[in-house]
Design a protein around this motif. Sequence first.
Motif, short mmCIF file in Angstrom:
data_model
loop_
_atom_site.label_atom_id
_atom_site.label_comp_id
_atom_site.label_asym_id
_atom_site.label_seq_id
_atom_site.Cartn_x
_atom_site.Cartn_y
_atom_site.Cartn_z
N GLN A 60 -5.65 -2.64 -27.24
CA GLN A 60 -5.11 -1.51 -28.02
C GLN A 60 -6.20 -0.68 -28.70
O GLN A 60 -5.92 0.37 -29.27
CB GLN A 60 -4.13 -2.05 -29.08
N GLY A 61 -7.44 -1.15 -28.61
CA GLY A 61 -8.55 -0.42 -29.23
C GLY A 61 -9.01 -1.11 -30.49
O GLY A 61 -8.19 -1.59 -31.28
N LEU A 62 -10.32 -1.19 -30.67
CA LEU A 62 -10.89 -1.86 -31.85
C LEU A 62 -10.90 -0.91 -33.04
O LEU A 62 -11.21 0.28 -32.89
CB LEU A 62 -12.32 -2.32 -31.56
N PRO A 63 -10.59 -1.41 -34.24
CA PRO A 63 -10.72 -0.57 -35.43
C PRO A 63 -12.19 -0.13 -35.58
O PRO A 63 -13.09 -0.96 -35.41
CB PRO A 63 -10.32 -1.51 -36.59
N TYR A 252 -19.05 6.59 -19.26
CA TYR A 252 -17.99 7.55 -19.56
C TYR A 252 -18.19 8.32 -20.87
O TYR A 252 -17.35 9.14 -21.23
CB TYR A 252 -16.59 6.86 -19.58
N SER A 253 -19.28 8.07 -21.58
CA SER A 253 -19.45 8.73 -22.88
C SER A 253 -19.74 10.23 -22.76
O SER A 253 -19.52 10.98 -23.69
CB SER A 253 -20.57 8.05 -23.68
N CYS A 262 -15.05 5.52 -26.50
CA CYS A 262 -15.21 4.30 -27.30
C CYS A 262 -14.12 3.28 -26.99
O CYS A 262 -14.37 2.08 -26.96
CB CYS A 262 -15.22 4.62 -28.80
N ARG A 263 -12.91 3.76 -26.71
CA ARG A 263 -11.83 2.85 -26.32
C ARG A 263 -12.12 2.21 -24.96
O ARG A 263 -11.83 1.04 -24.73
CB ARG A 263 -10.49 3.59 -26.25
N VAL A 264 -12.72 3.00 -24.06
CA VAL A 264 -13.12 2.45 -22.75
C VAL A 264 -14.21 1.40 -22.97
O VAL A 264 -14.17 0.31 -22.38
CB VAL A 264 -13.62 3.58 -21.81
#
Length: 355
Positions: A60-63, A252-253, A262-264
């Motif tokens: 779900q993505g890191l804080p 991908y940045s 960043c989610r990738v």
Amino acid sequence: MVAEAKKREIKEAHKRKKIMRERFKQEDNIASAMVIWVNEILPNWEGMRATRRVRELWWQGLPPSVRGKVWSLAVGNELNITPELYEIFLSRAKERWKSFSETSTENDSVEDAGASVADREASLELIKLDISRTFPSLYIFQKGGPYHDLLHSVLGAYTCYRPDVGYVQGMSFIAAVLILNLEEADAFIAFANLLNKPCQLAFFRVDHSMMLKYFAAFEVFFEENLPKLFLHFKSYSLTPDIYLIDWIFTLYSKSLPLDLACRVWDVFCRDGEEFLFRTGLGILRLYEDILLQMDFIHIAQFLTKLPEDITSEKLFSCIAAIQMQNSNKKWAQVFASLMKDNKEGDKNHSPAPKS
């Protein structure tokens, strides 16, 4: 006309309200996830990192507040680099910059790599040039910006640490993303270890044989997941190197909006190289209908500069739909088979040993 304008205004107001509701919900989710990461997962990293619950939360993505710490732990430090070692290589880089600024003709015979001064100087010049091109819209990496010198230091130290690799275009984006999430020495440690992974090493050392294996493995899953688009690309002889090289080089940045990149990275740090190629297939799936209407030139242009309105929800939904399994073989097995075939091919074509 007034009624139409009022209608549009009400519609826009509803849209803004919906966006705000989603944003508040997202912020609440991040805050809740951060508490779990800080209080439960990070203190028990080794025991919890591979559990299903953590993997789902990770997806779900890191804080943002724990992102750098989790990346560092996930990438690891197989090279055993310490902050002190970073300072040593940074000092060497500074000495080199100083000597180059004083004279460009002096030959330094004690350099580790044995490369010519001209080559090293070109590498340092390329760093300078690339830094100014790194996330230009943010301005923070431009000359005079708060992170300009920091990025210069990390990249310069790396060229001294790995003179066999040197500086390659695209590295600045990877280092920049790490600098935005980690302290200077930690960013260097993660950067060096990340670039030491087999896939990154193959690309940054321009190992054509290995790169071709990665492209071949990618095409196996491309044909499996998106057969119509695969045939469409084949009809134009459009090979993966045309669009994949840039995506892989910068993780991908450069190709995706920074927050989405960043989610990738979050899941890439969890799943390794396989996720880079799965993300590529996710992008192709997301734009499949559009790409099927295009010819070679337009496909190449489109994939080189992706739409800026790409959202994490849509992309990750497409990535989730990609199956990384072919004839019951996973990515690692398919790649290993390609490597094995290559070795056997080399054996069959190798010259007879001399007595």
